[in-house]
Design a protein around this motif. Sequence first.
Motif, short mmCIF file in Angstrom:
data_model
loop_
_atom_site.label_atom_id
_atom_site.label_comp_id
_atom_site.label_asym_id
_atom_site.label_seq_id
_atom_site.Cartn_x
_atom_site.Cartn_y
_atom_site.Cartn_z
N SER A 268 0.83 -1.21 0.00
CA SER A 268 0.00 0.00 0.00
C SER A 268 0.87 1.26 0.00
CB SER A 268 -0.95 0.00 1.19
OG SER A 268 -0.25 0.00 2.41
N THR A 269 1.96 1.25 0.71
CA THR A 269 2.87 2.41 0.70
C THR A 269 3.46 2.61 -0.68
OG1 THR A 269 3.40 2.05 3.03
CG2 THR A 269 4.92 3.41 1.77
N GLN A 270 3.86 1.54 -1.33
CA GLN A 270 4.44 1.65 -2.67
C GLN A 270 3.40 2.17 -3.67
OE1 GLN A 270 5.86 -2.04 -4.28
NE2 GLN A 270 6.55 -1.10 -6.19
N ILE A 271 2.18 1.67 -3.60
CA ILE A 271 1.13 2.12 -4.52
C ILE A 271 0.84 3.61 -4.32
CG2 ILE A 271 -1.34 1.93 -5.00
CD1 ILE A 271 -1.04 -1.10 -4.53
N ILE A 272 0.74 4.04 -3.08
CA ILE A 272 0.44 5.44 -2.79
C ILE A 272 1.60 6.35 -3.20
CG2 ILE A 272 0.01 7.10 -0.93
CD1 ILE A 272 -2.44 5.47 -1.75
N ARG A 273 2.83 5.95 -2.95
CA ARG A 273 3.98 6.78 -3.32
C ARG A 273 4.15 6.90 -4.83
NH1 ARG A 273 8.82 5.05 0.84
NH2 ARG A 273 8.03 6.21 2.62
N ASP A 274 3.81 5.83 -5.56
CA ASP A 274 4.04 5.81 -7.01
C ASP A 274 2.92 6.45 -7.82
OD1 ASP A 274 6.37 4.51 -6.46
OD2 ASP A 274 5.68 2.52 -7.08
N ASN A 275 1.76 6.71 -7.22
CA ASN A 275 0.61 7.21 -7.96
C ASN A 275 0.05 8.46 -7.31
OD1 ASN A 275 0.16 4.90 -9.95
ND2 ASN A 275 0.26 3.84 -7.99
N GLN A 276 -0.44 9.38 -8.14
CA GLN A 276 -1.07 10.60 -7.63
C GLN A 276 -2.51 10.35 -7.20
OE1 GLN A 276 0.18 13.73 -7.13
NE2 GLN A 276 2.14 12.71 -7.47
N ALA A 277 -3.17 9.40 -7.84
CA ALA A 277 -4.56 9.08 -7.53
C ALA A 277 -4.75 7.57 -7.54
CB ALA A 277 -5.49 9.73 -8.55
N VAL A 278 -5.53 7.08 -6.59
CA VAL A 278 -5.82 5.65 -6.49
C VAL A 278 -7.33 5.50 -6.38
CG1 VAL A 278 -5.52 3.56 -5.10
CG2 VAL A 278 -3.63 5.17 -5.33
N TYR A 279 -7.89 4.65 -7.23
CA TYR A 279 -9.33 4.40 -7.24
C TYR A 279 -9.57 2.92 -7.03
CZ TYR A 279 -8.99 8.86 -9.63
OH TYR A 279 -8.67 10.15 -9.96
N VAL A 280 -10.47 2.58 -6.13
CA VAL A 280 -10.80 1.18 -5.85
C VAL A 280 -12.31 1.02 -5.89
CG1 VAL A 280 -8.76 0.74 -4.44
CG2 VAL A 280 -10.84 1.52 -3.35
N GLU A 281 -12.73 -0.22 -5.95
CA GLU A 281 -14.16 -0.52 -5.93
C GLU A 281 -14.55 -0.92 -4.52
OE1 GLU A 281 -17.33 -2.98 -8.66
OE2 GLU A 281 -15.25 -3.58 -8.68
#
Length: 133
Positions: A13-26
């Motif tokens: 989760s830390t890697q996903i948040i650091r690498d992306n400006q926006a995160v969308y989930v269902e």
Amino acid sequence: MADARRDFAHKLSTQIIRDNQAVYVEDLCVKGLARTRLAKSVHDAGWSQFVAMLEYKAGRYGRTFAKAGRFFPSSKLCSACGAVAGTMPLNIRSWTCPCGAVHDRDVNAAINILAAGRAERLNACGGTVRPAA
């Protein structure tokens, strides 16, 4: 084993948040999925805990985080023309829209969730509409 899974979820989760400006989930109905034959997979993956980690880390790092609604037809909505397919059991992994587009169910859902998240983000800007005098 639980500590190893939690550690992996934190690191991912830390890697996903650091690498992306926006995160969308269902927003999945985890309780509902827990009553099906997918129960072991859903609980092993710790989906609710992982989404909660993504949400608070997005706030911490100043990233955009949004959930698509639980009843949004992400996998049944054609990403090409916008038509909604009828009822579709989970064992159907690909389908053809009347417009001729062939969709893999998971890829189509990802495209639709991204589009829904972007649309919500662009419409909910907030702030003043007119610049100050």
